[in-house]
Design a protein around this motif. Structure first.
Motif, PDB file in Angstrom:
ATOM      1  N   GLY A  78       0.993  -1.358  -0.087  1.00  0.00           N
ATOM      2  CA  GLY A  78       0.022  -0.027   0.135  1.00  0.00           C
ATOM      3  C   GLY A  78       0.850   1.223   0.085  1.00  0.00           C
ATOM      4  O   GLY A  78       0.239   2.286   0.377  1.00  0.00           O
ATOM      5  N   THR A  79       2.100   1.136  -0.341  1.00  0.00           N
ATOM      6  CA  THR A  79       2.999   2.320  -0.479  1.00  0.00           C
ATOM      7  C   THR A  79       2.465   3.261  -1.167  1.00  0.00           C
ATOM      8  O   THR A  79       2.592   4.492  -0.799  1.00  0.00           O
ATOM      9  N   TRP A  80       1.871   2.902  -2.500  1.00  0.00           N
ATOM     10  CA  TRP A  80       1.376   3.970  -3.369  1.00  0.00           C
ATOM     11  C   TRP A  80       0.364   4.819  -2.932  1.00  0.00           C
ATOM     12  O   TRP A  80       0.010   5.889  -2.958  1.00  0.00           O
ATOM     13  N   GLU A  81      -0.494   4.187  -1.923  1.00  0.00           N
ATOM     14  CA  GLU A  81      -1.624   4.980  -1.309  1.00  0.00           C
ATOM     15  C   GLU A  81      -1.295   5.879  -0.553  1.00  0.00           C
ATOM     16  O   GLU A  81      -1.772   6.970  -0.374  1.00  0.00           O
ATOM     17  N   GLU A  82      -0.226   5.617   0.206  1.00  0.00           N
ATOM     18  CA  GLU A  82       0.269   6.785   1.319  1.00  0.00           C
ATOM     19  C   GLU A  82       0.918   7.807   0.420  1.00  0.00           C
ATOM     20  O   GLU A  82       0.777   9.056   0.663  1.00  0.00           O
ATOM     21  N   ILE A  83       1.699   7.533  -0.619  1.00  0.00           N
ATOM     22  CA  ILE A  83       2.381   8.608  -1.491  1.00  0.00           C
ATOM     23  C   ILE A  83       1.147   9.470  -2.315  1.00  0.00           C
ATOM     24  O   ILE A  83       1.309  10.574  -2.670  1.00  0.00           O
ATOM     25  N   VAL A  84       0.282   8.713  -3.094  1.00  0.00           N
ATOM     26  CA  VAL A  84      -0.472   9.529  -3.983  1.00  0.00           C
ATOM     27  C   VAL A  84      -1.662   9.960  -3.286  1.00  0.00           C
ATOM     28  O   VAL A  84      -2.106  11.187  -3.439  1.00  0.00           O
ATOM     29  N   LEU A  85      -2.453   9.116  -2.179  1.00  0.00           N
ATOM     30  CA  LEU A  85      -3.642   9.930  -1.649  1.00  0.00           C
ATOM     31  C   LEU A  85      -3.149  10.745  -0.551  1.00  0.00           C
ATOM     32  O   LEU A  85      -3.801  11.498  -0.252  1.00  0.00           O
ATOM     33  N   GLY A  86      -1.991  10.520   0.062  1.00  0.00           N
ATOM     34  CA  GLY A  86      -1.492  11.356   1.116  1.00  0.00           C
ATOM     35  C   GLY A  86      -1.050  12.667   0.524  1.00  0.00           C
ATOM     36  O   GLY A  86      -0.460  13.365   1.488  1.00  0.00           O
ATOM     37  N   GLY A  87      -0.978  12.821  -0.800  1.00  0.00           N
ATOM     38  CA  GLY A  87      -0.718  14.288  -1.414  1.00  0.00           C
ATOM     39  C   GLY A  87       0.748  14.345  -1.356  1.00  0.00           C
ATOM     40  O   GLY A  87       1.367  15.576  -1.166  1.00  0.00           O
ATOM     41  N   GLN A  88       1.662  13.421  -1.158  1.00  0.00           N
ATOM     42  CA  GLN A  88       3.212  13.493  -1.249  1.00  0.00           C
ATOM     43  C   GLN A  88       3.594  13.824  -2.600  1.00  0.00           C
ATOM     44  O   GLN A  88       5.068  13.873  -2.725  1.00  0.00           O
ATOM     45  N   ILE A  89       3.040  13.775  -3.765  1.00  0.00           N
ATOM     46  CA  ILE A  89       3.523  14.143  -4.799  1.00  0.00           C
ATOM     47  C   ILE A  89       2.652  15.102  -5.801  1.00  0.00           C
ATOM     48  O   ILE A  89       1.371  15.087  -5.667  1.00  0.00           O
ATOM     49  N   ASP A  90       3.186  15.556  -6.816  1.00  0.00           N
ATOM     50  CA  ASP A  90       2.461  16.470  -7.678  1.00  0.00           C
ATOM     51  C   ASP A  90       2.146  16.106  -8.828  1.00  0.00           C
ATOM     52  O   ASP A  90       1.296  16.559  -9.407  1.00  0.00           O
ATOM     53  N   GLY A  91       2.815  15.011  -9.421  1.00  0.00           N
ATOM     54  CA  GLY A  91       2.434  14.380 -10.649  1.00  0.00           C
ATOM     55  C   GLY A  91       3.033  12.968 -10.585  1.00  0.00           C
ATOM     56  O   GLY A  91       3.782  12.275  -9.717  1.00  0.00           O
ATOM     57  N   ALA A  92       2.621  12.234 -11.695  1.00  0.00           N
ATOM     58  CA  ALA A  92       3.149  10.831 -11.642  1.00  0.00           C
ATOM     59  C   ALA A  92       3.622  10.285 -13.159  1.00  0.00           C
ATOM     60  O   ALA A  92       3.121  11.064 -13.959  1.00  0.00           O
ATOM     61  N   LEU A  93       4.644   9.529 -13.125  1.00  0.00           N
ATOM     62  CA  LEU A  93       5.000   8.982 -14.526  1.00  0.00           C
ATOM     63  C   LEU A  93       4.666   7.428 -14.173  1.00  0.00           C
ATOM     64  O   LEU A  93       5.094   6.745 -13.101  1.00  0.00           O
ATOM     65  N   VAL A  94       4.298   6.725 -15.210  1.00  0.00           N
ATOM     66  CA  VAL A  94       3.902   5.345 -15.062  1.00  0.00           C
ATOM     67  C   VAL A  94       4.590   4.779 -16.400  1.00  0.00           C
ATOM     68  O   VAL A  94       4.538   5.071 -17.563  1.00  0.00           O
ATOM     69  N   PHE A  95       5.108   3.450 -16.161  1.00  0.00           N
ATOM     70  CA  PHE A  95       5.775   2.676 -17.284  1.00  0.00           C
ATOM     71  C   PHE A  95       5.013   1.464 -17.828  1.00  0.00           C
ATOM     72  O   PHE A  95       4.777   1.095 -18.849  1.00  0.00           O
ATOM     73  N   GLN A  96       4.057   0.970 -16.818  1.00  0.00           N
ATOM     74  CA  GLN A  96       3.078  -0.187 -17.246  1.00  0.00           C
ATOM     75  C   GLN A  96       1.611   0.383 -17.088  1.00  0.00           C
ATOM     76  O   GLN A  96       1.197   1.231 -16.387  1.00  0.00           O
TER      77      GLN A  96
END
Length: 334
Positions: free
Chosen positions: A109-127
């Motif tokens: 659930g690391t992504w939830e903490e980072i994305v839902l917790g407002g820790q990033i301004d944007g995202a890059l995705v490979f897959q």
């Protein structure tokens, strides 16, 4: 104890707001007196050992200056050409004052903490992302760019023109005189648009010359068995999905005494450093991985710094290049 802008202001004899503007780099006025004052403020800040408080800056501007790299398979992220893409992303983001945060999409659930917790301004995705992750990014209107993937046509993305790459590779082999050309991809390769696009380019080149495509073989072991033990009907050339399949085939042919390119020619994809120093050096289709990283970083920063209503869908296609080396030659007997 860290130095504050108030201490710098007191020593420079100016207001704290003036110090803040100068240290942000937007002092504005170009009059000699203003420029001299700005230079004096920067000198004093340096002498006092001032270090900007990035967290405070982010809080005041409602930004974290962090870009999340979301991924489901770390093997995909940290191997082959993608390592060049990631390195290029990091360098380009640094030039704009941003940094990269790795966010694995897994059971932790690391992504939830980072994305839902407002820790990033944007995202890059490979897959291709799981649906619930895509929905979360959309719900929070997180600017998201796909790198080398087009699984979500509603998101801006950068892809390689795999069709033209395979087309060029197949045309090269046809030009050498080959008529029995096989396209091969290992069944361990994760589902990706490039598999069908490369096969489509291969088939288009054959069709132009009235040639038929050979049986599409997935397991590399089966391909090796057909080549080694069915000499009468073996293909005289192979377009391999990537350097991985090409390397396995070249090594197997060497073990069984099948000569490359005298008995069979092989063309791969992804011009990694090692492919130039194989025996023989591999003919391959390469592309500018550094450019993908640069454009991806530029695009996500552009979306972040643009008002929501001004964001537009961007699709960038990177053109590949055929690199001819020693693994391709005329078919046997020519």
């Amino acid at each position: 104890m860290s130095v504050t802008i108030y201490e710098i202001a007191e020593k420079a004899g100016v207001s704290s707001s003036t110090v803040s503007r100068v240290l942000r780099g937007d002092s504005g006025e170009q009059r000699p007196s203003s420029m001299a004052r700005a230079a004096d403020i920067r000198r004093i800040a340096l002498e006092l050992g001032y270090r900007p408080n990035i967290r405070a800056r982010g809080f005041s501007q409602r930004r974290t200056y962090a870009i999340g790299m979301l991924y489901t398979e770390d093997a995909w992220l940290f191997e082959g050409m993608n390592t060049q893409v990631v390195s290029s992303v990091v360098r380009t983001l640094q030039q704009s004052g941003y940094h990269l945060v790795f966010a694995p999409i897994d059971e932790s659930g690391t992504w939830e903490e980072i994305v839902l917790g407002g820790q990033i301004d944007g995202a890059l995705v490979f897959q291709k992302m799981p649906d619930h992750v895509s929905e979360a990014l959309r719900e929070r209107k997180v600017p998201t760019i796909l790198l080398g993937d087009n699984s979500d046509p509603t998101l801006s993305h950068i892809i390689v023109d795999d069709f033209s790459g395979a087309y060029a590779a197949t045309k090269h082999l046809i030009g050498l005189g080959h008529k029995r050309i096989m396209y091969h991809v290992n069944d361990a390769v994760k589902p990706h648009y490039s598999i069908s696009e490369r096969q489509r380019g291969y088939e288009a080149a054959l069709a132009e010359h009235g040639l038929e495509s050979l049986e599409f073989i997935r397991p590399t072991e089966d391909a090796i068995h057909q080549i080694v033990h069915n000499e009468a009907n073996r293909p005289t050339a192979i377009v391999a999905y990537s350097n991985y399949e090409a390397t396995l085939l070249v090594h197997a042919m060497w073990q069984y005494g099948v000569s490359i390119p005298a008995d069979i020619s092989i063309v791969g994809f992804n011009d990694l450093f090692a492919t130039e120093f194989m025996t023989p050096p591999l003919t391959t289709v390469g592309y500018d991985a550094v450019r993908i990283g640069e454009k991806g970083a530029e695009m996500v920063v552009q979306e972040i710094e643009s008002p929501l209503e001004e964001r537009t869908l961007q699709v960038i296609q990177i053109k590949p290049k055929l690199v001819v080396r020693g693994s391709s030659g005329p078919p046997p007997g020519k």
